[in-house]
Scaffold this motif. Structure first.
Motif, PDB file in Angstrom:
ATOM      1  N   LEU A  46      40.977  34.666  60.922  1.00  0.00           N
ATOM      2  CA  LEU A  46      42.239  35.014  60.254  1.00  0.00           C
ATOM      3  C   LEU A  46      42.867  36.249  60.902  1.00  0.00           C
ATOM      4  N   GLU A  47      42.043  37.207  61.314  1.00  0.00           N
ATOM      5  CA  GLU A  47      42.571  38.386  62.020  1.00  0.00           C
ATOM      6  C   GLU A  47      43.238  37.989  63.332  1.00  0.00           C
ATOM      7  N   GLU A  48      42.641  37.039  64.050  1.00  0.00           N
ATOM      8  CA  GLU A  48      43.229  36.568  65.307  1.00  0.00           C
ATOM      9  C   GLU A  48      44.565  35.873  65.060  1.00  0.00           C
ATOM     10  N   ILE A  49      44.598  35.014  64.052  1.00  0.00           N
ATOM     11  CA  ILE A  49      45.842  34.307  63.722  1.00  0.00           C
ATOM     12  C   ILE A  49      46.925  35.321  63.370  1.00  0.00           C
ATOM     13  N   ALA A  50      46.583  36.284  62.540  1.00  0.00           N
ATOM     14  CA  ALA A  50      47.543  37.299  62.111  1.00  0.00           C
ATOM     15  C   ALA A  50      48.052  38.101  63.310  1.00  0.00           C
ATOM     16  N   ALA A  51      47.136  38.515  64.168  1.00  0.00           N
ATOM     17  CA  ALA A  51      47.513  39.333  65.322  1.00  0.00           C
ATOM     18  C   ALA A  51      48.478  38.596  66.246  1.00  0.00           C
ATOM     19  N   VAL A  70      46.133  41.029  58.290  1.00  0.00           N
ATOM     20  CA  VAL A  70      45.484  39.911  57.607  1.00  0.00           C
ATOM     21  C   VAL A  70      46.074  39.732  56.217  1.00  0.00           C
ATOM     22  N   VAL A  71      46.330  40.830  55.529  1.00  0.00           N
ATOM     23  CA  VAL A  71      46.908  40.738  54.180  1.00  0.00           C
ATOM     24  C   VAL A  71      48.294  40.097  54.242  1.00  0.00           C
ATOM     25  N   GLN A  72      49.106  40.472  55.223  1.00  0.00           N
ATOM     26  CA  GLN A  72      50.431  39.864  55.359  1.00  0.00           C
ATOM     27  C   GLN A  72      50.307  38.369  55.640  1.00  0.00           C
ATOM     28  N   LEU A  73      49.356  37.984  56.500  1.00  0.00           N
ATOM     29  CA  LEU A  73      49.137  36.571  56.783  1.00  0.00           C
ATOM     30  C   LEU A  73      48.722  35.825  55.514  1.00  0.00           C
ATOM     31  N   ILE A  74      47.778  36.406  54.774  1.00  0.00           N
ATOM     32  CA  ILE A  74      47.301  35.764  53.548  1.00  0.00           C
ATOM     33  C   ILE A  74      48.443  35.606  52.556  1.00  0.00           C
ATOM     34  N   GLU A  75      49.277  36.617  52.416  1.00  0.00           N
ATOM     35  CA  GLU A  75      50.416  36.529  51.503  1.00  0.00           C
ATOM     36  C   GLU A  75      51.378  35.433  51.952  1.00  0.00           C
ATOM     37  N   ARG A  76      51.626  35.350  53.248  1.00  0.00           N
ATOM     38  CA  ARG A  76      52.532  34.314  53.767  1.00  0.00           C
ATOM     39  C   ARG A  76      51.946  32.921  53.549  1.00  0.00           C
ATOM     40  N   LEU A  77      50.654  32.756  53.837  1.00  0.00           N
ATOM     41  CA  LEU A  77      50.018  31.462  53.611  1.00  0.00           C
ATOM     42  C   LEU A  77      50.063  31.079  52.129  1.00  0.00           C
ATOM     43  N   HIS A  78      49.810  32.051  51.272  1.00  0.00           N
ATOM     44  CA  HIS A  78      49.863  31.803  49.822  1.00  0.00           C
ATOM     45  C   HIS A  78      51.253  31.336  49.412  1.00  0.00           C
ATOM     46  N   ASP A  79      52.272  32.057  49.862  1.00  0.00           N
ATOM     47  CA  ASP A  79      53.646  31.713  49.489  1.00  0.00           C
ATOM     48  C   ASP A  79      54.040  30.330  49.993  1.00  0.00           C
ATOM     49  N   GLU A  80      53.671  30.018  51.249  1.00  0.00           N
ATOM     50  CA  GLU A  80      54.030  28.728  51.814  1.00  0.00           C
ATOM     51  C   GLU A  80      53.250  27.593  51.146  1.00  0.00           C
ATOM     52  N   LEU A  81      52.004  27.871  50.748  1.00  0.00           N
ATOM     53  CA  LEU A  81      51.223  26.870  50.041  1.00  0.00           C
ATOM     54  C   LEU A  81      51.839  26.572  48.678  1.00  0.00           C
ATOM     55  N   VAL A  82      52.237  27.607  47.972  1.00  0.00           N
ATOM     56  CA  VAL A  82      52.884  27.416  46.667  1.00  0.00           C
ATOM     57  C   VAL A  82      54.183  26.642  46.843  1.00  0.00           C
ATOM     58  N   GLN A  83      54.949  26.986  47.865  1.00  0.00           N
ATOM     59  CA  GLN A  83      56.215  26.288  48.115  1.00  0.00           C
ATOM     60  C   GLN A  83      55.979  24.814  48.445  1.00  0.00           C
ATOM     61  N   ALA A  84      54.964  24.524  49.243  1.00  0.00           N
ATOM     62  CA  ALA A  84      54.710  23.153  49.671  1.00  0.00           C
ATOM     63  C   ALA A  84      54.017  22.313  48.599  1.00  0.00           C
ATOM     64  N   ARG A  85      53.112  22.943  47.836  1.00  0.00           N
ATOM     65  CA  ARG A  85      52.292  22.188  46.897  1.00  0.00           C
ATOM     66  C   ARG A  85      52.590  22.476  45.431  1.00  0.00           C
ATOM     67  N   GLY A  86      53.217  23.626  45.177  1.00  0.00           N
ATOM     68  CA  GLY A  86      53.504  23.984  43.798  1.00  0.00           C
ATOM     69  C   GLY A  86      52.345  24.654  43.093  1.00  0.00           C
ATOM     70  N   ALA A  87      51.176  24.624  43.707  1.00  0.00           N
ATOM     71  CA  ALA A  87      49.989  25.253  43.110  1.00  0.00           C
ATOM     72  C   ALA A  87      49.057  25.675  44.236  1.00  0.00           C
ATOM     73  N   VAL A  88      48.152  26.570  43.924  1.00  0.00           N
ATOM     74  CA  VAL A  88      47.264  27.093  44.948  1.00  0.00           C
ATOM     75  C   VAL A  88      45.896  26.426  44.920  1.00  0.00           C
ATOM     76  N   GLY A  89      45.313  26.189  43.769  1.00  0.00           N
ATOM     77  CA  GLY A  89      43.970  25.613  43.713  1.00  0.00           C
ATOM     78  C   GLY A  89      42.952  26.624  44.206  1.00  0.00           C
ATOM     79  N   ASN A  90      41.997  26.188  45.008  1.00  0.00           N
ATOM     80  CA  ASN A  90      40.949  27.059  45.532  1.00  0.00           C
ATOM     81  C   ASN A  90      41.449  27.722  46.814  1.00  0.00           C
ATOM     82  N   PHE A  91      42.021  28.901  46.677  1.00  0.00           N
ATOM     83  CA  PHE A  91      42.677  29.558  47.810  1.00  0.00           C
ATOM     84  C   PHE A  91      41.678  30.000  48.873  1.00  0.00           C
TER      85      PHE A  91
END
Length: 125
Positions: free
Chosen positions: A39-44, A50-71
């Motif tokens: 995840l650090e490599e992806i973020a870099a 990493v926190v910014q990446l996780i927040e972005r992934l969370h937001d895009e997952l909610v937008q695409a799926r409407g729910a997060v489930g097991n994040f």
């Protein structure tokens, strides 16, 4: 065959918990160290923490799926998927190439069925 897997550094599969703030809410995420490293490599690649990446992934997952489930599981799969896409040369190995600069449709084209969400079918009434 097993030596390829058994010879892994034990620290890579030890779990570590990080507290992250997602839109002002503090949550804890527990992942294996190797997942955190990926995840650090992806973020870099995209100039993110990493926190910014996780927040972005969370937001895009909610937008695409409407729910997060097991994040946490979603983050593990994201790290594994990134490594698999690298191995299959869908994502360039050059870490200077940002993920955001890639054509997602081209990266995802013709993936095995289990790798990608099937298009939603809209039933006509």
């Amino acid at each position: 065959m097993c030596e390829v897997f058994v010879s892994a550094n034990p620290e890579s599969y030890e779990s570590r918990t990080r507290s992250v703030r997602l839109h002002g809410v503090i949550t804890s995420i527990r992942l294996e160290n190797l997942h955190w490293e990926v995840l650090e490599e992806i973020a870099a690649r995209d100039g993110l923490s990493v926190v910014q990446l996780i927040e972005r992934l969370h937001d895009e997952l909610v937008q695409a799926r409407g729910a997060v489930g097991n994040f946490a599981s979603f983050l593990r799969v994201s790290a594994l998927r990134y490594m698999a896409l690298l191995a299959h040369q869908r994502i360039p190995n050059d870490l200077a190439v940002p993920i955001r600069s890639l054509d997602a449709q081209a990266v995802l084209r013709d993936l095995p069925g289990s790798w990608a969400r099937q298009p939603m079918r809209v039933e006509k009434s």
